[in-house]
Design an enzyme around this catalytic site. Structure first.
Site, PDB file in Angstrom:
ATOM      1  N   GLU A 180     -10.359  -3.199 104.712  1.00 18.52           N
ATOM      2  CA  GLU A 180     -10.202  -1.844 105.264  1.00 18.52           C
ATOM      3  C   GLU A 180     -10.765  -0.761 104.344  1.00 18.52           C
ATOM      4  OE1 GLU A 180      -6.167  -0.488 106.068  1.00 18.52           O
ATOM      5  OE2 GLU A 180      -6.894   1.396 106.882  1.00 18.52           O
ATOM      6  N   LYS A 228      -3.910  -7.390 104.423  1.00 16.51           N
ATOM      7  CA  LYS A 228      -4.689  -6.149 104.544  1.00 16.51           C
ATOM      8  C   LYS A 228      -4.750  -5.422 103.216  1.00 16.51           C
ATOM      9  CE  LYS A 228      -3.558  -1.916 105.368  1.00 16.51           C
ATOM     10  NZ  LYS A 228      -3.050  -0.630 105.917  1.00 16.51           N
ATOM     11  N   LYS A 261     -11.757  -3.473 109.143  1.00 13.24           N
ATOM     12  CA  LYS A 261     -10.935  -2.383 109.699  1.00 13.24           C
ATOM     13  C   LYS A 261     -11.447  -1.051 109.158  1.00 13.24           C
ATOM     14  CE  LYS A 261      -6.264  -0.535 109.838  1.00 13.24           C
ATOM     15  NZ  LYS A 261      -4.861  -0.829 110.098  1.00 13.24           N
TER      16      LYS A 261
HETATM   17  P1  13P Z   1      -3.631   4.578 111.135  1.00  9.38           P
HETATM   18  O1  13P Z   1      -4.090   3.944 112.416  1.00  9.38           O
HETATM   19  O2  13P Z   1      -2.415   5.439 111.310  1.00  9.38           O
HETATM   20  O3  13P Z   1      -4.744   5.240 110.395  1.00  9.38           O
HETATM   21  O4  13P Z   1      -3.088   3.417 110.212  1.00  9.38           O
HETATM   22  C1  13P Z   1      -3.815   2.280 110.070  1.00  9.38           C
HETATM   23  C2  13P Z   1      -3.599   1.701 108.723  1.00  9.38           C
HETATM   24  O5  13P Z   1      -3.238   0.570 108.588  1.00  9.38           O
HETATM   25  C3  13P Z   1      -3.860   2.560 107.557  1.00  9.38           C
HETATM   26  O6  13P Z   1      -3.924   1.772 106.424  1.00  9.38           O
END
Ligand code: 13P
Length: 338
Positions: free
Chosen positions: A178, A137, A220
Protein backbone atom coordinates in the site's frame (compact mmCIF):
# COMPACT_ATOMS: atom_id res chain seq x y z
CA UNK A 1 1.34 -27.90 0.00
CA UNK A 2 4.17 -25.60 -1.08
CA UNK A 3 4.34 -21.96 0.04
CA UNK A 4 3.61 -20.96 -3.54
CA UNK A 5 0.41 -23.07 -3.54
CA UNK A 6 -0.57 -21.53 -0.22
CA UNK A 7 -0.09 -17.98 -1.52
CA UNK A 8 -1.96 -18.79 -4.73
CA UNK A 9 -4.85 -20.28 -2.73
CA UNK A 10 -5.17 -17.07 -0.72
CA UNK A 11 -5.05 -14.95 -3.89
CA UNK A 12 -7.73 -17.11 -5.51
CA UNK A 13 -10.00 -16.59 -2.55
CA UNK A 14 -9.37 -12.83 -2.30
CA UNK A 15 -9.45 -11.87 -5.96
CA UNK A 16 -12.97 -12.41 -7.21
CA UNK A 17 -15.25 -10.49 -9.56
CA UNK A 18 -17.74 -8.30 -7.70
CA UNK A 19 -15.79 -8.47 -4.45
CA UNK A 20 -13.31 -6.33 -2.57
CA UNK A 21 -11.68 -5.84 0.80
CA UNK A 22 -12.92 -4.17 3.98
CA UNK A 23 -10.15 -2.26 5.78
CA UNK A 24 -10.99 -2.40 9.50
CA UNK A 25 -7.42 -2.11 10.73
CA UNK A 26 -7.56 1.28 12.43
CA UNK A 27 -4.88 1.68 15.05
CA UNK A 28 -5.97 2.73 18.55
CA UNK A 29 -5.55 6.51 17.94
CA UNK A 30 -7.35 6.28 14.59
CA UNK A 31 -10.34 4.31 15.85
CA UNK A 32 -10.53 6.76 18.79
CA UNK A 33 -10.82 9.59 16.24
CA UNK A 34 -13.57 7.76 14.29
CA UNK A 35 -15.48 6.94 17.50
CA UNK A 36 -15.12 10.51 18.83
CA UNK A 37 -17.10 11.72 15.79
CA UNK A 38 -20.12 9.75 17.10
CA UNK A 39 -19.43 10.40 20.79
CA UNK A 40 -18.24 6.88 21.63
CA UNK A 41 -15.18 6.21 23.77
CA UNK A 42 -12.67 3.81 22.18
CA UNK A 43 -12.50 1.32 25.03
CA UNK A 44 -11.35 -2.22 24.25
CA UNK A 45 -14.92 -3.44 24.73
CA UNK A 46 -16.40 -0.85 22.35
CA UNK A 47 -13.80 -1.73 19.71
CA UNK A 48 -14.57 -5.43 20.14
CA UNK A 49 -18.32 -4.84 19.89
CA UNK A 50 -17.92 -2.67 16.81
CA UNK A 51 -15.62 -5.06 14.96
CA UNK A 52 -17.85 -8.03 15.86
CA UNK A 53 -20.77 -6.14 14.35
CA UNK A 54 -18.84 -5.49 11.13
CA UNK A 55 -17.54 -9.02 10.72
CA UNK A 56 -20.89 -10.66 11.43
CA UNK A 57 -22.93 -8.39 9.12
CA UNK A 58 -25.29 -10.74 7.25
CA UNK A 59 -24.65 -11.03 3.52
CA UNK A 60 -21.36 -9.16 3.24
CA UNK A 61 -19.55 -12.31 2.13
CA UNK A 62 -21.21 -11.82 -1.25
CA UNK A 63 -19.18 -8.62 -1.78
CA UNK A 64 -16.27 -8.79 0.67
CA UNK A 65 -13.54 -11.39 0.14
CA UNK A 66 -11.05 -10.18 2.78
CA UNK A 67 -10.93 -8.05 5.91
CA UNK A 68 -7.83 -6.27 7.22
CA UNK A 69 -7.72 -6.36 11.01
CA UNK A 70 -5.61 -4.53 13.57
CA UNK A 71 -3.39 -7.02 15.41
CA UNK A 72 -5.26 -6.67 18.73
CA UNK A 73 -8.47 -7.67 16.95
CA UNK A 74 -7.00 -11.04 15.93
CA UNK A 75 -7.02 -12.06 19.60
CA UNK A 76 -10.58 -10.88 20.33
CA UNK A 77 -13.72 -13.04 20.40
CA UNK A 78 -17.36 -12.33 19.60
CA UNK A 79 -20.17 -12.63 22.18
CA UNK A 80 -20.37 -16.38 21.52
CA UNK A 81 -16.65 -16.74 22.25
CA UNK A 82 -15.58 -17.31 18.63
CA UNK A 83 -12.25 -15.69 17.65
CA UNK A 84 -12.90 -12.75 15.31
CA UNK A 85 -10.66 -14.09 12.51
CA UNK A 86 -12.70 -17.32 12.68
CA UNK A 87 -15.98 -15.37 12.42
CA UNK A 88 -14.70 -14.22 9.02
CA UNK A 89 -13.10 -17.47 7.89
CA UNK A 90 -16.29 -19.43 8.61
CA UNK A 91 -18.06 -17.26 6.05
CA UNK A 92 -15.37 -17.63 3.40
CA UNK A 93 -13.86 -14.18 4.08
CA UNK A 94 -10.06 -14.18 4.34
CA UNK A 95 -8.73 -12.57 7.55
CA UNK A 96 -5.68 -10.35 7.23
CA UNK A 97 -3.67 -8.04 9.45
CA UNK A 98 -1.99 -4.65 9.30
CA UNK A 99 1.64 -5.32 10.24
CA UNK A 100 3.39 -1.99 9.89
CA UNK A 101 3.99 0.07 13.02
CA UNK A 102 3.08 3.41 11.54
CA UNK A 103 5.06 6.20 9.96
CA UNK A 104 7.65 8.62 11.24
CA UNK A 105 10.01 11.17 9.72
CA UNK A 106 12.62 9.96 7.24
CA UNK A 107 15.78 11.23 8.93
CA UNK A 108 17.64 14.04 7.14
CA UNK A 109 14.94 14.22 4.49
CA UNK A 110 12.46 16.95 5.43
CA UNK A 111 8.84 16.34 4.29
CA UNK A 112 9.42 12.65 3.53
CA UNK A 113 8.09 9.99 5.86
CA UNK A 114 8.94 6.33 6.29
CA UNK A 115 7.09 3.43 7.86
CA UNK A 116 8.50 1.35 10.71
CA UNK A 117 8.05 -2.29 11.67
CA UNK A 118 10.50 -4.57 9.82
CA UNK A 119 12.36 -5.69 12.96
CA UNK A 120 10.91 -9.00 14.15
CA UNK A 121 8.40 -9.06 11.29
CA UNK A 122 8.92 -12.73 10.39
CA UNK A 123 8.23 -13.81 13.99
CA UNK A 124 5.16 -11.59 14.22
CA UNK A 125 3.82 -12.99 10.95
CA UNK A 126 4.23 -16.56 12.20
CA UNK A 127 2.21 -15.59 15.28
CA UNK A 128 -0.51 -13.84 13.23
CA UNK A 129 -0.71 -16.87 10.98
CA UNK A 130 -1.40 -19.05 14.02
CA UNK A 131 -4.19 -16.63 14.88
CA UNK A 132 -5.71 -17.15 11.42
CA UNK A 133 -4.32 -14.30 9.29
CA UNK A 134 -3.50 -15.22 5.69
CA UNK A 135 -2.57 -11.84 4.30
CA UNK A 136 -0.91 -8.69 5.59
CA UNK A 137 -0.91 -4.98 4.88
CA UNK A 138 1.85 -2.36 5.05
CA UNK A 139 1.29 1.31 4.20
CA UNK A 140 3.85 3.86 3.05
CA UNK A 141 2.69 7.47 2.93
CA UNK A 142 3.71 10.23 0.53
CA UNK A 143 2.69 13.86 1.01
CA UNK A 144 2.68 16.06 -2.11
CA UNK A 145 4.36 19.46 -2.29
CA UNK A 146 6.17 21.31 -5.04
CA UNK A 147 9.44 19.65 -4.06
CA UNK A 148 8.36 16.49 -2.35
CA UNK A 149 8.23 13.57 -2.10
CA UNK A 150 11.96 13.65 -2.88
CA UNK A 151 13.74 11.07 -5.03
CA UNK A 152 15.25 9.70 -1.82
CA UNK A 153 11.83 9.48 -0.17
CA UNK A 154 10.44 7.55 -3.11
CA UNK A 155 13.37 5.09 -3.18
CA UNK A 156 13.48 4.54 0.59
CA UNK A 157 9.74 3.90 0.82
CA UNK A 158 9.81 1.47 -2.12
CA UNK A 159 12.63 -0.44 -0.45
CA UNK A 160 10.56 -0.81 2.74
CA UNK A 161 7.52 -2.10 0.87
CA UNK A 162 9.62 -4.61 -1.05
CA UNK A 163 11.40 -5.90 2.05
CA UNK A 164 8.08 -6.27 3.86
CA UNK A 165 6.53 -8.07 0.87
CA UNK A 166 9.47 -10.49 0.61
CA UNK A 167 9.24 -11.41 4.31
CA UNK A 168 5.49 -11.99 3.95
CA UNK A 169 5.85 -14.28 0.95
CA UNK A 170 8.57 -16.27 2.69
CA UNK A 171 6.09 -16.87 5.53
CA UNK A 172 3.24 -17.88 3.19
CA UNK A 173 1.37 -14.62 3.81
CA UNK A 174 0.07 -12.59 0.85
CA UNK A 175 1.34 -8.99 1.11
CA UNK A 176 -0.92 -6.06 0.35
CA UNK A 177 1.47 -3.40 -0.87
CA UNK A 178 0.00 0.00 0.00
CA UNK A 179 1.64 3.19 -1.22
CA UNK A 180 -0.67 6.09 -0.36
CA UNK A 181 -0.05 9.41 -2.07
CA UNK A 182 -2.10 11.72 0.12
CA UNK A 183 -5.06 13.78 -1.05
CA UNK A 184 -4.06 16.64 1.32
CA UNK A 185 -2.97 19.87 -0.36
CA UNK A 186 -3.89 22.09 -3.30
CA UNK A 187 -1.94 20.23 -5.99
CA UNK A 188 -3.47 19.51 -9.40
CA UNK A 189 -4.54 16.11 -10.68
CA UNK A 190 -1.57 16.21 -13.09
CA UNK A 191 0.82 16.61 -10.15
CA UNK A 192 -0.82 13.68 -8.35
CA UNK A 193 -0.42 11.62 -11.53
CA UNK A 194 3.27 12.54 -11.79
CA UNK A 195 3.98 11.57 -8.17
CA UNK A 196 1.89 8.40 -8.27
CA UNK A 197 3.63 7.25 -11.44
CA UNK A 198 7.10 7.85 -9.97
CA UNK A 199 6.09 6.04 -6.77
CA UNK A 200 4.68 3.00 -8.60
CA UNK A 201 7.68 2.71 -10.93
CA UNK A 202 10.10 2.65 -8.02
CA UNK A 203 8.00 0.12 -6.11
CA UNK A 204 7.99 -2.37 -8.96
CA UNK A 205 11.77 -1.97 -9.38
CA UNK A 206 12.20 -2.69 -5.67
CA UNK A 207 9.81 -5.67 -5.69
CA UNK A 208 11.84 -7.11 -8.57
CA UNK A 209 15.16 -6.56 -6.74
CA UNK A 210 13.78 -8.38 -3.70
CA UNK A 211 12.46 -11.38 -5.70
CA UNK A 212 8.86 -10.72 -4.77
CA UNK A 213 6.46 -12.84 -6.84
CA UNK A 214 4.07 -10.36 -8.45
CA UNK A 215 1.35 -12.97 -8.94
CA UNK A 216 1.16 -13.22 -5.16
CA UNK A 217 0.73 -9.59 -4.12
CA UNK A 218 -2.24 -7.23 -4.05
CA UNK A 219 -1.58 -3.56 -4.77
CA UNK A 220 -3.49 -1.02 -2.69
CA UNK A 221 -2.86 2.44 -4.15
CA UNK A 222 -4.50 5.85 -4.15
CA UNK A 223 -6.56 7.02 -7.09
CA UNK A 224 -5.19 9.90 -9.15
CA UNK A 225 -7.11 12.97 -7.95
CA UNK A 226 -6.71 16.71 -7.51
CA UNK A 227 -5.66 17.70 -3.96
CA UNK A 228 -8.59 18.28 -1.64
CA UNK A 229 -7.85 22.05 -1.55
CA UNK A 230 -7.43 22.36 -5.31
CA UNK A 231 -10.03 24.79 -6.74
CA UNK A 232 -11.12 22.47 -9.56
CA UNK A 233 -13.03 19.23 -8.85
CA UNK A 234 -12.63 16.32 -11.25
CA UNK A 235 -15.42 14.06 -12.52
CA UNK A 236 -15.36 10.32 -11.85
CA UNK A 237 -14.64 9.81 -15.56
CA UNK A 238 -11.65 12.17 -15.49
CA UNK A 239 -10.32 10.48 -12.34
CA UNK A 240 -10.74 7.06 -13.96
CA UNK A 241 -8.88 8.16 -17.10
CA UNK A 242 -5.97 9.70 -15.19
CA UNK A 243 -5.74 6.79 -12.74
CA UNK A 244 -5.81 4.10 -15.40
CA UNK A 245 -3.15 5.87 -17.45
CA UNK A 246 -0.75 5.74 -14.49
CA UNK A 247 -1.48 2.10 -13.67
CA UNK A 248 -1.29 0.93 -17.28
CA UNK A 249 2.16 2.51 -17.43
CA UNK A 250 3.46 1.06 -14.21
CA UNK A 251 1.73 -2.12 -13.00
CA UNK A 252 2.74 -5.40 -14.69
CA UNK A 253 -0.02 -7.72 -15.87
CA UNK A 254 1.23 -10.36 -13.44
CA UNK A 255 -0.31 -8.45 -10.53
CA UNK A 256 -3.73 -10.04 -9.98
CA UNK A 257 -5.58 -7.18 -8.34
CA UNK A 258 -5.48 -3.45 -7.67
CA UNK A 259 -7.65 -2.63 -4.64
CA UNK A 260 -7.87 1.12 -4.18
CA UNK A 261 -7.94 2.86 -0.81
CA UNK A 262 -10.58 5.54 -0.28
CA UNK A 263 -8.19 8.09 1.23
CA UNK A 264 -10.77 10.57 2.53
CA UNK A 265 -13.18 10.44 -0.42
CA UNK A 266 -16.89 10.36 0.39
CA UNK A 267 -18.46 6.90 0.23
CA UNK A 268 -20.39 7.87 -2.93
CA UNK A 269 -17.32 9.33 -4.69
CA UNK A 270 -15.19 6.28 -3.86
CA UNK A 271 -17.86 4.02 -5.38
CA UNK A 272 -18.46 6.21 -8.44
CA UNK A 273 -14.73 6.47 -9.22
CA UNK A 274 -14.25 2.71 -9.03
CA UNK A 275 -17.27 2.20 -11.24
CA UNK A 276 -15.95 4.66 -13.82
CA UNK A 277 -12.64 2.78 -13.96
CA UNK A 278 -14.37 -0.53 -14.58
CA UNK A 279 -16.52 1.04 -17.30
CA UNK A 280 -13.47 2.64 -18.93
CA UNK A 281 -11.48 -0.61 -18.80
CA UNK A 282 -13.90 -3.55 -18.72
CA UNK A 283 -11.18 -6.01 -19.70
CA UNK A 284 -8.23 -5.02 -17.55
CA UNK A 285 -5.25 -7.31 -16.81
CA UNK A 286 -5.87 -6.82 -13.09
CA UNK A 287 -9.08 -6.87 -11.11
CA UNK A 288 -9.92 -3.23 -10.33
CA UNK A 289 -11.52 -3.30 -6.91
CA UNK A 290 -11.65 -1.67 -3.49
CA UNK A 291 -10.01 -1.94 -0.09
CA UNK A 292 -11.90 0.84 1.63
CA UNK A 293 -11.80 1.83 5.26
CA UNK A 294 -13.66 5.11 5.72
CA UNK A 295 -15.75 4.80 2.54
CA UNK A 296 -17.19 1.50 3.82
CA UNK A 297 -17.47 2.43 7.49
CA UNK A 298 -18.62 6.05 7.60
CA UNK A 299 -22.34 5.27 7.25
CA UNK A 300 -21.97 2.27 9.58
CA UNK A 301 -20.61 4.45 12.39
CA UNK A 302 -23.38 7.00 11.81
CA UNK A 303 -26.03 4.27 12.03
CA UNK A 304 -24.47 2.57 15.06
CA UNK A 305 -23.80 5.49 17.43
CA UNK A 306 -22.43 2.99 19.95
CA UNK A 307 -25.92 1.65 20.77
CA UNK A 308 -26.88 -2.03 20.87
CA UNK A 309 -30.35 -1.28 19.50
CA UNK A 310 -28.73 0.12 16.31
CA UNK A 311 -26.71 -3.01 15.55
CA UNK A 312 -28.94 -4.31 12.75
CA UNK A 313 -29.17 -0.86 11.12
CA UNK A 314 -25.37 -0.54 11.25
CA UNK A 315 -24.93 -3.97 9.64
CA UNK A 316 -27.43 -2.99 6.94
CA UNK A 317 -25.41 0.17 6.26
CA UNK A 318 -22.27 -1.93 5.76
CA UNK A 319 -24.10 -4.39 3.51
CA UNK A 320 -25.39 -1.52 1.38
CA UNK A 321 -21.95 0.03 0.78
CA UNK A 322 -20.40 -3.40 0.21
CA UNK A 323 -23.11 -4.20 -2.36
CA UNK A 324 -22.70 -0.86 -4.17
CA UNK A 325 -18.92 -1.26 -4.31
CA UNK A 326 -19.37 -4.82 -5.50
CA UNK A 327 -21.50 -3.42 -8.32
CA UNK A 328 -18.83 -0.75 -9.02
CA UNK A 329 -16.23 -3.52 -9.34
CA UNK A 330 -18.36 -4.88 -12.18
CA UNK A 331 -19.00 -1.42 -13.66
CA UNK A 332 -22.69 -1.86 -12.87
CA UNK A 333 -23.22 0.91 -10.29
CA UNK A 334 -25.37 3.98 -10.79
CA UNK A 335 -26.08 6.81 -8.36
CA UNK A 336 -29.78 5.86 -8.51
CA UNK A 337 -28.82 2.75 -6.49
CA UNK A 338 -27.91 5.02 -3.56
P1 13P B 1 -9.24 4.45 3.71
O1 13P B 1 -10.05 3.73 2.68
O2 13P B 1 -10.08 5.08 4.78
O3 13P B 1 -8.23 5.37 3.11
O4 13P B 1 -8.43 3.35 4.52
C1 13P B 1 -7.78 2.38 3.84
C2 13P B 1 -6.57 1.96 4.60
O5 13P B 1 -6.39 0.81 4.89
C3 13P B 1 -5.59 3.00 4.96
O6 13P B 1 -4.42 2.39 5.35
Amino acid sequence: MTISDELQGTIDQMVQRGKGILAADESQPTIAKRFAAIGVEATEEHCRTYRSLLFAAPGIEEYISGVIEFDDTLAQVDDAGIALPMVLAQRGIVPGVKVDKGKGALALSPNDSITYGLDGLAERLAHYKNQGARFAKWREVYAIGDRFPSALGITANAEMLARYAAVCQEQGIVPIVEPEVLIDGNHSMARCAEVTEAVQKEIFHALHRHHVVLEHIILKPNMVLPGKDHPVRASAEAIATATLQVFRRTVPMAVPSINFLSGGLSPEAATANLNAMNIAMPIAPWLLSFSYGRALQETVLQAWQGKAENLAAAQQALLKRARLNGAAQRGEYSSAME
